[in-house]
Design an enzyme around this catalytic site. Structure first.
Site, PDB file in Angstrom:
ATOM      1  N   LYS A  81      -8.928   2.677  11.298  1.00 33.86           N
ATOM      2  CA  LYS A  81      -7.765   2.751  10.409  1.00 33.86           C
ATOM      3  C   LYS A  81      -7.296   4.193  10.319  1.00 33.86           C
ATOM      4  O   LYS A  81      -8.076   5.103   9.994  1.00 33.86           O
ATOM      5  CB  LYS A  81      -8.186   2.292   9.014  1.00 33.86           C
ATOM      6  CG  LYS A  81      -7.578   1.002   8.577  1.00 33.86           C
ATOM      7  CD  LYS A  81      -7.979   0.746   7.139  1.00 33.86           C
ATOM      8  CE  LYS A  81      -7.292  -0.449   6.581  1.00 33.86           C
ATOM      9  NZ  LYS A  81      -7.665  -0.662   5.182  1.00 33.86           N
TER      10      LYS A  81
HETATM   11  C1  E4P Z   1      -5.880  -2.896   3.438  1.00 33.60           C
HETATM   12  O1  E4P Z   1      -6.314  -2.719   4.547  1.00 33.60           O
HETATM   13  C2  E4P Z   1      -6.341  -2.196   2.221  1.00 33.60           C
HETATM   14  O2  E4P Z   1      -7.735  -2.082   2.265  1.00 33.60           O
HETATM   15  C3  E4P Z   1      -6.032  -2.957   0.950  1.00 33.60           C
HETATM   16  O3  E4P Z   1      -5.323  -4.139   1.213  1.00 33.60           O
HETATM   17  C4  E4P Z   1      -5.492  -2.122  -0.152  1.00 33.60           C
HETATM   18  O4  E4P Z   1      -5.249  -2.957  -1.261  1.00 33.60           O
HETATM   19  P1  E4P Z   1      -5.053  -2.421  -2.736  1.00 33.60           P
HETATM   20  O5  E4P Z   1      -3.631  -1.984  -2.906  1.00 33.60           O
HETATM   21  O6  E4P Z   1      -5.358  -3.604  -3.600  1.00 33.60           O
HETATM   22  O7  E4P Z   1      -6.022  -1.286  -2.940  1.00 33.60           O
END
Ligand code: E4P
Length: 212
Positions: A81
């Site tokens: 990521k």
């Molecule tokens: C995605 O890859 C992220 O880990 C996640 O969806 C972030 O979500 P949040 O806005 O609930 O922290």
């Protein structure tokens, strides 16, 4: 549509391992679990055969690429990521040339998603819940991204992220998003409906009545 689990919890992953198509983690989710990041990632990759996203922490391209190469060595199904932005896109371009799968994260607009695809990202993650939190419309952004990608035949897959409720999943599927990554609570809710529970209870009650 594929469903990924948005968690770093081994307990949650083990419970749904045979149902889900992949896992996404982020530094906040990993920090909640404690332990060593690389060991946890290895364990998750051993449980789930599909893509498992793990995020880099560096802010400049060289550091991101260095971290990504280390993460990619942990297992074949690791997806690195990379946060959206110019440094991140330099890193994604390099990693795509090296055949390392990437997930461009923290995406909030279709122009950001366009850069991610042009840089060679494997996945892009628009954060719909966080857009909604700021009075925007996260699903509109997903719709735009899908249209832009369709116009040019980009192969980057869209992971609807920051999912807050079941309706986000329904809308992702209606729009034709490739993947929705969902927290454990939402994943469980996707199986449920009060009328299903009520129906099962009623059938059992009636059956017991006949037996008696
Ligand atoms: C995605 O890859 C992220 O880990 C996640 O969806 C972030 O979500 P949040 O806005 O609930 O922290």
């Amino acid at each position: 549509m594929q469903i990924f689990l948005d968690t770093a919890s081994l307990k949650e992953i083990k419970e749904l391992a045979d149902m889900i198509d992949g896992v996404t983690t982020n530094p906040s989710l990993v920090a909640k679990e404690g332990g060593t990041f690389h060991e946890l990632l290895k364990e998750i990759c051993g449980i789930v055969p599909g893509p498992v996203s793990a995020e880099v922490l560096s802010l400049e391209p060289e550091g991101m690429v260095r971290e990504a190469r280390e993460l990619a060595k942990i297992a074949n199904n690791v997806v690195v990521k990379i946060p959206m932005g110019l440094p991140g896109m330099h890193a994604v371009k390099q990693l795509s040339q090296e055949g390392i799968a990437t997930n461009v994260t923290l995406v909030f607009s279709s122009t950001q998603a366009l850069w991610a695809a042009k840089s060679g990202a494997t996945f892009v993650s628009p954060f719909v819940g966080r857009i909604d939190d700021r009075a925007g419309d996260g699903m509109d952004v997903v719709d735009e991204i899908l249209e832009v990608y369709g116009n040019y035949g980009y192969e980057t897959e869209v992971i609807v992220a920051s999912v807050r409720h079941v309706r986000h999943v329904v809308e992702s599927a209606l729009l034709g998003a490739d993947i929705a990554t969902v927290p454990y609570k939402v994943a469980r809710q996707l199986f449920e409906h009060p009328l299903t529970t009520e129906g099962i209870d009623q059938f059992l009650k009636d059956w017991k009545g006949v037996q008696a």
